[in-house]
Design a protein around this motif. Structure first.
Motif, short mmCIF file in Angstrom:
data_model
loop_
_atom_site.label_atom_id
_atom_site.label_comp_id
_atom_site.label_asym_id
_atom_site.label_seq_id
_atom_site.Cartn_x
_atom_site.Cartn_y
_atom_site.Cartn_z
N UNK A 163 0.84 -1.20 0.00
CA UNK A 163 0.00 0.00 0.00
C UNK A 163 0.87 1.25 0.00
N UNK A 164 0.56 2.19 -0.89
CA UNK A 164 1.23 3.48 -0.93
C UNK A 164 0.19 4.58 -0.81
N UNK A 165 0.41 5.50 0.11
CA UNK A 165 -0.49 6.64 0.31
C UNK A 165 0.26 7.91 -0.04
N UNK A 166 -0.27 8.64 -1.02
CA UNK A 166 0.32 9.90 -1.47
C UNK A 166 -0.63 11.02 -1.08
N UNK A 167 -0.16 11.98 -0.28
CA UNK A 167 -1.02 13.06 0.17
C UNK A 167 -0.37 14.41 -0.01
N UNK A 168 -1.19 15.46 -0.03
CA UNK A 168 -0.67 16.82 -0.09
C UNK A 168 -1.66 17.75 0.60
N UNK A 169 -1.19 18.95 0.95
CA UNK A 169 -2.03 19.93 1.64
C UNK A 169 -2.50 21.02 0.68
N UNK A 170 -2.72 20.64 -0.58
CA UNK A 170 -3.12 21.60 -1.59
C UNK A 170 -4.60 21.92 -1.59
N UNK A 171 -5.06 22.42 -2.74
CA UNK A 171 -6.42 22.93 -2.85
C UNK A 171 -7.48 21.85 -2.98
N UNK A 172 -7.09 20.60 -3.26
CA UNK A 172 -8.06 19.52 -3.38
C UNK A 172 -8.83 19.57 -4.69
N UNK A 173 -9.92 18.84 -4.73
CA UNK A 173 -10.76 18.82 -5.93
C UNK A 173 -10.24 17.92 -7.03
N UNK A 174 -9.31 17.00 -6.74
CA UNK A 174 -8.78 16.11 -7.77
C UNK A 174 -9.83 15.09 -8.17
N UNK A 175 -9.97 14.85 -9.46
CA UNK A 175 -10.95 13.89 -9.99
C UNK A 175 -10.23 12.96 -10.95
N UNK A 176 -10.03 11.68 -10.57
CA UNK A 176 -9.29 10.76 -11.44
C UNK A 176 -9.97 10.53 -12.78
#
Length: 392
Positions: A327-340
């Motif tokens: 398992x790999x978890x990639x996170x960030x503290x950006x603006x969000x709203x990502x849609x794959x």
């Protein structure tokens, strides 16, 4: 398809009074269930003329709430989880599209069939359970009969509200068939990309190299100075051609993976980003090379998106192997709203992982944070057998 498992409140089987309370609760839910059936059929009929869309937007969530309550009671009664496996609705889907996703979801139709059975046979079982309790002369019958009656009711609910083993296997075969088709298409596209890269890059430079050497050969006797310039240009062209070939090879399997493994490869990716990236990996061995490569490219795509779109100040990568799942978890503290669903890169990651029975899940509310989880079932080899541990 999204599986929602309702947690059990207790590990012990519910007592007779608790089972009776379930029966009473089911009787109270009978009227809303009947109303949901009527309005769902009415909404589906009127939806043909676009008049029932608003009705369905109200009644389908109501039906799912009612089914969820019965799933919880069935799970408590039988002592096993009763998952609700709904097809996910992509974020940003308009109202008509949402109704279409519901209409194409087999669980929607299973719940409608369940509701019809619940307001008839299910009602009868629950009513018998309550009547046995409230009538004094039937106390003995209630004592011995409440458990088998409520287990029968719970199994009836499970029959419609959860997929059986055969259906799960059929769905699994369908998913694998679809993922195999995506992998074949992806492999064909990769081959075309490699052919194009070789043709436009290394091959063009090698042709230029051959021409330069040919002209230098002709000029050696008549113009040695020009011949030396041509040889110097050929040397530069050779360096550029080697760089192109290295780029092509790096796109197939990055050398850093072979040298440093997944952890080292991800750390190298993190160094190339224009923002701080914290990498934390706890692996007691190495995954198979194809899985390692697939996860590496998936993490690379996620980090690239962070750098291009997230507007983040900080990102992190967590890599773990537990219970047979990498398992790999990639996170960030950006603006969000990502849609794959809107990016070809993330769809490519999904297809790449699907080849190994892997999954990708995205949580990216507006305002952040964005958290992407990549999971691939696999085993790890012993650290003693990894290439990085071999003696020089």
């Amino acid at each position: 398809m999204t599986a929602v498992t309702l947690p059990l409140e207790t590990t012990r089987a519910p007592g007779r009074l608790r089972l009776t309370s379930y029966a009473a609760w089911q009787l109270l839910l009978w009227i809303p269930t009947l109303v949901a059936v009527v309005f769902m059929v009415l909404g589906g009929t009127l939806a043909i003329a676009w008049l029932g869309i608003g009705l369905l937007l109200w009644v389908v969530p109501m039906m799912r709430w009612l089914a969820g309550r019965h799933r919880a009671m069935a799970a408590q009664t039988l002592g096993v989880p009763v998952p609700a496996e709904y097809r996910p609705v992509p974020e940003g889907t308009h109202l008509v599209g949402r109704v279409m996703v519901w209409a194409l979801d087999p669980m929607t139709w299973r719940e409608l069939a369940w509701a019809l059975v619940s307001v008839t046979l299910g009602l009868l079982l629950s009513m018998i359970a309550v009547l046995l309790f409230v009538c004094v002369v039937t106390g003995a019958l209630w004592w011995f009969g409440i458990e088998p009656i409520m287990r029968a009711r719970a199994r009836l609910d499970c029959l419609f509200l959860s997929y059986g083993r055969t259906e799960r296997l059929e769905q699994r075969v369908a998913d694998l068939t679809q993922s195999r088709a995506h992998v074949v298409d992806h492999s064909a596209a990769e081959l075309r990309r490699l052919e194009r890269d070789l043709h436009d890059g290394a091959q063009a430079r090698l042709v230029a190299l051959s021409m330069s050497l040919g002209m230098a050969d002709e000029a050696f006797d008549t113009d040695p100075e020009r011949a030396r310039r041509l040889v110097s240009e050929a040397r530069s062209t050779t360096t550029a051609a080697l760089g192109d070939l290295r780029s092509v090879v790096r796109g197939i399997h990055p050398p850093v993976l072979a040298d440093r493994g997944l952890t080292g490869g991800v750390e190298a990716l993190a160094l190339d980003l224009p923002l701080p990236v914290e990498v934390e990996a706890r692996l007691e061995g190495r995954p198979p090379a194809p899985v390692e490569s697939a996860l590496y490219f998936g993490i690379a795509e996620c980090l690239a998106n962070v750098g291009k779109h997230a507007g983040a100040e900080h990102a992190w990568v967590r890599i773990r192997h537990r219970d047979g799942v990498l398992r790999a978890i990639v996170g960030d503290d950006g603006r969000g709203g990502a849609d794959p669903a809107t990016g070809s890169g993330m769809l490519g990651v999904m297809r790449r992982l699907a080849a190994f029975d892997g999954t990708m899940s995205v949580s990216s509310p507006a305002g952040g944070p964005t958290i992407i989880t990549l999971e691939v079932p696999c085993g790890l080899s012993s650290p003693k057998t990894t290439p990085s541990s071999e003696p020089d």
